[in-house]
Design a protein around this motif. Structure first.
Motif, short mmCIF file in Angstrom:
data_model
loop_
_atom_site.label_atom_id
_atom_site.label_comp_id
_atom_site.label_asym_id
_atom_site.label_seq_id
_atom_site.Cartn_x
_atom_site.Cartn_y
_atom_site.Cartn_z
N GLU A 161 39.71 -5.23 20.50
CA GLU A 161 38.67 -4.67 19.65
C GLU A 161 37.30 -4.81 20.31
O GLU A 161 36.49 -3.88 20.30
CB GLU A 161 38.67 -5.36 18.28
N GLU A 162 37.05 -5.96 20.95
CA GLU A 162 35.77 -6.16 21.63
C GLU A 162 35.62 -5.19 22.80
O GLU A 162 34.54 -4.61 23.01
CB GLU A 162 35.67 -7.61 22.14
N GLU A 181 34.96 -1.71 21.41
CA GLU A 181 33.58 -1.59 20.93
C GLU A 181 32.60 -1.43 22.10
O GLU A 181 31.68 -0.61 22.05
CB GLU A 181 33.21 -2.81 20.10
N ARG A 182 32.83 -2.19 23.15
CA ARG A 182 31.95 -2.11 24.32
C ARG A 182 32.05 -0.72 24.98
O ARG A 182 31.03 -0.12 25.32
CB ARG A 182 32.31 -3.20 25.33
N TRP A 219 32.96 2.02 23.52
CA TRP A 219 32.38 3.00 22.60
C TRP A 219 30.87 3.06 22.75
O TRP A 219 30.27 4.15 22.80
CB TRP A 219 32.76 2.66 21.16
N GLU A 220 30.26 1.90 22.84
CA GLU A 220 28.80 1.85 22.99
C GLU A 220 28.35 2.42 24.33
O GLU A 220 27.24 2.96 24.43
CB GLU A 220 28.31 0.42 22.82
N ARG A 250 37.76 4.81 15.55
CA ARG A 250 36.36 5.23 15.47
C ARG A 250 36.21 6.75 15.51
O ARG A 250 35.10 7.26 15.37
CB ARG A 250 35.56 4.59 16.61
#
Length: 385
Positions: free
Chosen positions: A153-154, A157-158, A160-161, A248
């Motif tokens: 998940e981390e 998220e990274r 995605w950003e 997402r």
């Protein structure tokens, strides 16, 4: 043994746990799929077989079966239909062995279940098998479930950003599939990707390492191949990270494939094109999904390579044009308010909606069409296989 098979096992594992809250439950799976099963909250342990490596031989299966016998299982359930799974179950030494079995190995089973995924969903076939064997009573079905492994998940998220800004609308595509006859036409995927890129959406292309060449061939056909809103994740992320990216996204347009079922577990609205495989057996297990049925008499042939030639070759996929898929993709975007999957409510109804050809045109059939049995008319070359 395969990604899709394991995803379709998750409601069954939940129901088994519901019926046996104090049992010690171990899941046997392929080593390469450890990411998607070892975090499952309804099991106690995982065993992994390296089916393409050290365990890929007759002796390898025998050695692995010896490991199983040492655990002295009270009950062994086989829910995969191939020879390897049947052999491991038969040789496991379980006090009771039930489930699907190939001929020969079935002699070691206490109860053998019929293959029913031509007339009902694979999950319902599993439930029927376990009920017939007296293993389960009450169902506890919450749909497909997947918990991400530590760090996935981390990482998602990274990533995605790095690729997207807050408020970006991202549509995911999955172009590959294990069988040639499950793959939608690459040119058609290119049209869909181009259309959404021109409209200002971001397009994220998913898939594993085996899909890289397929994706490259599709990208060559795209007019918008250099558009900065096109993001290729194919072969670059683990299954866990792929799942984290999908949750997402606002829509997932895909073939009938393992990633399709991961998308369902991540609650993303799924639009799936079906060629060789039957919708009743393998549809995306979520009522907000839409499945498109091939309008040809040989569907579902369940053959890996299309036996037809020239303009007839892969006609099941050719007759689902990109304009048709865009029409229902737009409908799904409107229905769900273009919200990311992680913000949508989880489903309580799991039967897909079906688009099929009626009186020369395509329509969205009413609820219940997913369970309709279609009898394929196979070409003579296919009947011999």
């Amino acid at each position: 043994m395969h990604l899709g098979d394991l995803m379709l096992m998750t409601p069954v594992l939940r129901t088994i746990r519901h019926n046996y809250p104090a049992a010690h439950i171990t899941l046997l799976a392929d080593l390469k799929l450890a990411d998607i099963v070892q975090e499952n909250r309804h099991i106690n342990d995982c065993l992994f077989i390296d089916k393409k490596g050290r365990d890929d031989s007759f002796l390898g299966i025998l050695h692995f079966a010896r490991r199983l016998r040492k655990n002295k299982y009270d009950l062994v359930i086989n829910l995969h239909r191939n020879e390897r799974a049947s052999a491991l179950a038969a040789l496991s030494g379980g006090k009771r062995i039930v489930g699907y079995a190939k001929p020969g190995f079935s002699l070691m089973f206490d109860h053998v279940s019929p293959d029913q995924n031509l007339i009902m969903h694979e999950i319902h076939s599993h439930y029927a098998a376990l009920r017939a064997a007296g293993i389960i009573g009450e169902l506890d079905d919450a749909g497909l479930q997947m918990w991400l492994p530590p760090g996935a998940e981390e990482t998602a998220e990274r990533l995605w950003e790095q690729h997207f800004s807050p408020g970006d609308k991202v549509i995911a595509l999955n172009i590959g599939a294990s069988w040639m006859t499950k793959r939608w036409i690459a040119d058609y995927f290119a049209v869909v990707a181009d259309t959404y890129l021109v409209r200002g959406y971001h397009v994220a292309v998913m898939g594993g390492p085996m899909d890289v060449e397929i994706v490259d061939a599709c990208r060559v056909q795209m007019r918008e191949r250099e558009n900065p809103r096109l993001h290729i994740f194919t072969g670059k992320v683990s299954l866990g990270v792929l799942a984290g990216l999908l949750r997402r996204c606002i829509l997932f347009i895909t073939t009938d494939s393992g990633p399709m079922h991961v998308g369902v577990a991540m609650n993303v609205p799924v639009l799936c094109m079906f060629g060789a495989s039957p919708i009743p057996g393998f549809y995306p297990y979520d009522a907000k999904s839409i499945s498109v049925r091939a309008p040809v008499p040989c569907h579902p042939c369940r053959i890996h390579e299309c036996p037809l030639s020239r303009e007839e070759h892969m006609k099941c996929m050719k007759q689902m044009p990109p304009e048709l898929i865009l029409k229902y993709a737009d409908q799904m975007l409107a229905e769900n308010g273009e919200k990311p999957a992680c913000e949508l409510p989880r489903p309580s109804d799991f039967e897909t909606r079906v688009v099929e050809q009626v009186d020369g045109g395509f329509i969205l059939s009413p609820k219940g069409a997913a369970g309709r049995v279609v009898r394929p008319v196979l070409p003579k070359t296919a009947r011999k296989q």
